[in-house]
Scaffold this motif. Structure first.
Motif, PDB file in Angstrom:
ATOM      1  N   ILE A  42      56.717  57.766 -11.030  1.00 58.27           N
ATOM      2  CA  ILE A  42      57.028  58.117  -9.650  1.00 58.27           C
ATOM      3  C   ILE A  42      55.795  57.830  -8.793  1.00 58.27           C
ATOM      4  O   ILE A  42      54.712  58.350  -9.048  1.00 58.27           O
ATOM      5  N   GLY A  43      55.971  57.003  -7.761  1.00 57.81           N
ATOM      6  CA  GLY A  43      54.855  56.591  -6.922  1.00 57.81           C
ATOM      7  C   GLY A  43      54.413  57.642  -5.925  1.00 57.81           C
ATOM      8  O   GLY A  43      55.070  58.669  -5.717  1.00 57.81           O
ATOM      9  N   ASP A  44      53.286  57.376  -5.269  1.00 59.45           N
ATOM     10  CA  ASP A  44      52.676  58.299  -4.310  1.00 59.45           C
ATOM     11  C   ASP A  44      53.665  58.716  -3.224  1.00 59.45           C
ATOM     12  O   ASP A  44      54.454  57.916  -2.723  1.00 59.45           O
ATOM     13  N   ASN A  45      53.598  59.995  -2.850  1.00 61.94           N
ATOM     14  CA  ASN A  45      54.294  60.551  -1.679  1.00 61.94           C
ATOM     15  C   ASN A  45      55.817  60.579  -1.795  1.00 61.94           C
ATOM     16  O   ASN A  45      56.510  60.771  -0.790  1.00 61.94           O
ATOM     17  N   SER A  46      56.352  60.403  -2.975  1.00 61.46           N
ATOM     18  CA  SER A  46      57.806  60.464  -3.119  1.00 61.46           C
ATOM     19  C   SER A  46      58.286  61.901  -3.266  1.00 61.46           C
ATOM     20  O   SER A  46      57.567  62.767  -3.773  1.00 61.46           O
ATOM     21  N   VAL A  47      59.524  62.144  -2.819  1.00 59.22           N
ATOM     22  CA  VAL A  47      60.134  63.469  -2.855  1.00 59.22           C
ATOM     23  C   VAL A  47      61.433  63.375  -3.644  1.00 59.22           C
ATOM     24  O   VAL A  47      62.316  62.586  -3.304  1.00 59.22           O
ATOM     25  N   LEU A  48      61.545  64.188  -4.677  1.00 60.24           N
ATOM     26  CA  LEU A  48      62.734  64.198  -5.526  1.00 60.24           C
ATOM     27  C   LEU A  48      63.437  65.548  -5.420  1.00 60.24           C
ATOM     28  O   LEU A  48      62.794  66.591  -5.471  1.00 60.24           O
ATOM     29  N   GLY A  49      64.762  65.500  -5.273  1.00 58.66           N
ATOM     30  CA  GLY A  49      65.544  66.725  -5.221  1.00 58.66           C
ATOM     31  C   GLY A  49      65.626  67.359  -3.852  1.00 58.66           C
ATOM     32  O   GLY A  49      65.910  68.560  -3.736  1.00 58.66           O
ATOM     33  N   LYS A  50      65.442  66.565  -2.791  1.00 56.57           N
ATOM     34  CA  LYS A  50      65.512  67.106  -1.436  1.00 56.57           C
ATOM     35  C   LYS A  50      66.913  67.647  -1.146  1.00 56.57           C
ATOM     36  O   LYS A  50      67.914  67.027  -1.473  1.00 56.57           O
ATOM     37  N   GLU A  51      66.975  68.787  -0.498  1.00 60.91           N
ATOM     38  CA  GLU A  51      68.240  69.332  -0.018  1.00 60.91           C
ATOM     39  C   GLU A  51      68.677  68.544   1.214  1.00 60.91           C
ATOM     40  O   GLU A  51      67.873  68.252   2.102  1.00 60.91           O
ATOM     41  N   PRO A  52      69.971  68.190   1.324  1.00 60.26           N
ATOM     42  CA  PRO A  52      70.415  67.489   2.532  1.00 60.26           C
ATOM     43  C   PRO A  52      70.465  68.419   3.737  1.00 60.26           C
ATOM     44  O   PRO A  52      70.789  69.596   3.617  1.00 60.26           O
ATOM     45  N   PHE A  53      70.108  67.888   4.894  1.00 60.72           N
ATOM     46  CA  PHE A  53      70.300  68.575   6.161  1.00 60.72           C
ATOM     47  C   PHE A  53      71.441  67.870   6.892  1.00 60.72           C
ATOM     48  O   PHE A  53      71.591  66.656   6.784  1.00 60.72           O
ATOM     49  N   ALA A  54      72.225  68.604   7.639  1.00 63.50           N
ATOM     50  CA  ALA A  54      73.331  68.005   8.386  1.00 63.50           C
ATOM     51  C   ALA A  54      73.143  68.246   9.871  1.00 63.50           C
ATOM     52  O   ALA A  54      72.923  69.383  10.298  1.00 63.50           O
ATOM     53  N   ALA A  55      73.238  67.178  10.665  1.00 61.37           N
ATOM     54  CA  ALA A  55      73.254  67.332  12.113  1.00 61.37           C
ATOM     55  C   ALA A  55      74.542  68.043  12.518  1.00 61.37           C
ATOM     56  O   ALA A  55      75.560  67.970  11.820  1.00 61.37           O
ATOM     57  N   SER A  56      74.513  68.692  13.657  1.00 60.25           N
ATOM     58  CA  SER A  56      75.697  69.440  14.101  1.00 60.25           C
ATOM     59  C   SER A  56      76.898  68.547  14.322  1.00 60.25           C
ATOM     60  O   SER A  56      78.048  68.993  14.244  1.00 60.25           O
ATOM     61  N   THR A  57      76.662  67.257  14.575  1.00 63.35           N
ATOM     62  CA  THR A  57      77.753  66.320  14.820  1.00 63.35           C
ATOM     63  C   THR A  57      78.051  65.424  13.620  1.00 63.35           C
ATOM     64  O   THR A  57      78.871  64.514  13.721  1.00 63.35           O
ATOM     65  N   SER A  58      77.404  65.674  12.489  1.00 62.69           N
ATOM     66  CA  SER A  58      77.616  64.823  11.317  1.00 62.69           C
ATOM     67  C   SER A  58      79.024  64.992  10.780  1.00 62.69           C
ATOM     68  O   SER A  58      79.519  66.109  10.620  1.00 62.69           O
ATOM     69  N   THR A  75      62.962  55.033 -15.934  1.00 62.16           N
ATOM     70  CA  THR A  75      63.169  54.650 -14.530  1.00 62.16           C
ATOM     71  C   THR A  75      61.853  54.685 -13.765  1.00 62.16           C
ATOM     72  O   THR A  75      60.995  55.536 -14.007  1.00 62.16           O
ATOM     73  N   THR A  76      61.705  53.749 -12.823  1.00 61.78           N
ATOM     74  CA  THR A  76      60.516  53.678 -11.972  1.00 61.78           C
ATOM     75  C   THR A  76      60.922  53.906 -10.520  1.00 61.78           C
ATOM     76  O   THR A  76      61.851  53.261 -10.030  1.00 61.78           O
ATOM     77  N   ILE A  77      60.223  54.814  -9.851  1.00 60.87           N
ATOM     78  CA  ILE A  77      60.472  55.125  -8.448  1.00 60.87           C
ATOM     79  C   ILE A  77      59.190  54.836  -7.679  1.00 60.87           C
ATOM     80  O   ILE A  77      58.121  55.327  -8.023  1.00 60.87           O
ATOM     81  N   GLY A  78      59.299  54.023  -6.626  1.00 63.92           N
ATOM     82  CA  GLY A  78      58.120  53.591  -5.887  1.00 63.92           C
ATOM     83  C   GLY A  78      57.526  54.664  -4.993  1.00 63.92           C
ATOM     84  O   GLY A  78      57.851  55.851  -5.088  1.00 63.92           O
ATOM     85  N   ALA A  79      56.658  54.233  -4.081  1.00 68.62           N
ATOM     86  CA  ALA A  79      55.964  55.142  -3.172  1.00 68.62           C
ATOM     87  C   ALA A  79      56.843  55.509  -1.980  1.00 68.62           C
ATOM     88  O   ALA A  79      57.635  54.705  -1.493  1.00 68.62           O
ATOM     89  N   SER A  80      56.714  56.750  -1.519  1.00 64.60           N
ATOM     90  CA  SER A  80      57.375  57.247  -0.309  1.00 64.60           C
ATOM     91  C   SER A  80      58.897  57.124  -0.364  1.00 64.60           C
ATOM     92  O   SER A  80      59.554  56.867   0.652  1.00 64.60           O
ATOM     93  N   CYS A  81      59.457  57.316  -1.530  1.00 60.93           N
ATOM     94  CA  CYS A  81      60.913  57.355  -1.684  1.00 60.93           C
ATOM     95  C   CYS A  81      61.411  58.793  -1.511  1.00 60.93           C
ATOM     96  O   CYS A  81      60.690  59.744  -1.802  1.00 60.93           O
ATOM     97  N   VAL A  82      62.663  58.923  -1.062  1.00 63.04           N
ATOM     98  CA  VAL A  82      63.305  60.237  -0.974  1.00 63.04           C
ATOM     99  C   VAL A  82      64.631  60.138  -1.718  1.00 63.04           C
ATOM    100  O   VAL A  82      65.498  59.338  -1.345  1.00 63.04           O
ATOM    101  N   LEU A  98      59.797  53.239  -0.237  1.00 63.48           N
ATOM    102  CA  LEU A  98      60.446  53.630   1.016  1.00 63.48           C
ATOM    103  C   LEU A  98      61.972  53.683   0.939  1.00 63.48           C
ATOM    104  O   LEU A  98      62.645  53.816   1.958  1.00 63.48           O
ATOM    105  N   ALA A  99      62.527  53.605  -0.246  1.00 63.01           N
ATOM    106  CA  ALA A  99      63.984  53.672  -0.385  1.00 63.01           C
ATOM    107  C   ALA A  99      64.472  55.122  -0.296  1.00 63.01           C
ATOM    108  O   ALA A  99      63.740  56.062  -0.604  1.00 63.01           O
ATOM    109  N   THR A 100      65.736  55.270   0.109  1.00 58.85           N
ATOM    110  CA  THR A 100      66.376  56.581   0.194  1.00 58.85           C
ATOM    111  C   THR A 100      67.694  56.546  -0.555  1.00 58.85           C
ATOM    112  O   THR A 100      68.506  55.634  -0.345  1.00 58.85           O
ATOM    113  N   ILE A 101      67.915  57.549  -1.409  1.00 56.86           N
ATOM    114  CA  ILE A 101      69.174  57.681  -2.146  1.00 56.86           C
ATOM    115  C   ILE A 101      69.690  59.087  -1.889  1.00 56.86           C
ATOM    116  O   ILE A 101      69.032  60.078  -2.210  1.00 56.86           O
TER     117      ILE A 101
END
Length: 243
Positions: A42-58, A75-82, A98-101
């Motif tokens: 897992i690369g620098d600054n990556s965040v794993l297991g983030k809780e989703p936030f929902a906009a009021s209009t989502s 598995t390899t995860i790069g830098a600054s992934c969420v 910088l990818a987001t899943i």
């Protein structure tokens, strides 16, 4: 976490499970309810297991109970992934910087998600898929095994463009059947089905279902010719029908 290497300021919350021989870069955050297999990087600054936030209009994000995020062996995860809670990545995947899943997304073994690509919630991605730099895969899409998605491809899922309550009944991303290939900067409209081993040329706009093993190009995309036999997925040396 036997033989796991951690750089500075790595945060692993209580409840997270980490396998053997993993490597974590600087400032990595691993939330609770994350399950990481063996030999994961897992690369620098990556965040794993983030809780989703929902906009009021989502209209596509629902805040509710989610299972753990699971990351398969090797598995390899790069830098600054969420990568969100409730997602699952198979073995020997590669996620570029910088990818987001998003949550409720499933990604098969040996699939690549390129630099800066986004895979939105509720999407199913098969094995040995390539999603290249900057591609956008919208919520509720399906990508079967061995598909190829070139840089800057855009999937869409809302024919109503954010207007009316009726749209909420019809959200559906595109479906790519096994071995389909999409050229750079192509746009796929909501709910279209791209047939097995079909090809969409760069810059095309797909407005309707496409038949298997044919090449399409243009705005809107139209039939050009058959896919050459040597380009079919079963002719490729890496194809394994036993998997």
């Amino acid at each position: 976490m036997p033989n796991t290497q951690k750089e500075t300021n790595v945060i692993i919350e209580d409840g997270a499970k980490v396998g053997e021989n993993c490597t974590f870069g600087h400032n990595v955050v691993i939330h609770k309810c994350v399950i990481i297999g063996n030999d994961v990087t897992i690369g620098d600054n990556s965040v794993l297991g983030k809780e989703p936030f929902a906009a009021s209009t989502s209209a596509t994000t629902s805040i509710g109970e989610l299972g753990p995020l699971s990351i398969g062996n090797g598995t390899t995860i790069g830098a600054s992934c969420v990568i969100y809670k409730g997602a699952a990545l198979g073995e020997k995947c590669f996620v570029g910087d910088l990818a987001t899943i998003r949550e409720k997304t499933r990604i098969g073994d040996r699939t690549i998600v390129g630099k800066g690509a986004t895979v939105e919630n509720g999407t199913e991605v098969g094995k040995r898929v390539k999603i290249e730099t900057g591609a956008y895969v919208t919520a509720f899409s399906t990508i079967e095994d061995y598909c190829f998605i070139a840089p800057e491809v855009t999937f869409t899922n809302d024919n109503y463009l954010g207007r009316t309550e009726e749209r909420k009944k019809h959200f559906k991303g595109p479906t790519l059947k096994r071995g389909a290939r999409i050229g750079a900067n192509a746009t796929l409209l909501p709910g279209v089905v791209i047939g097995e081993d079909a090809v969409v040329a760069a810059g095309s706009v797909v407005t309707k279902d496409l038949e298997p093993r044919k090449i399409y190009a243009g705005i809107p995309a139209r039939y050009i010719r058959e896919v050459p036999k040597e380009q079919l997925i079963e002719e490729q040396e890496y194809f394994d029908n036993r998997e």
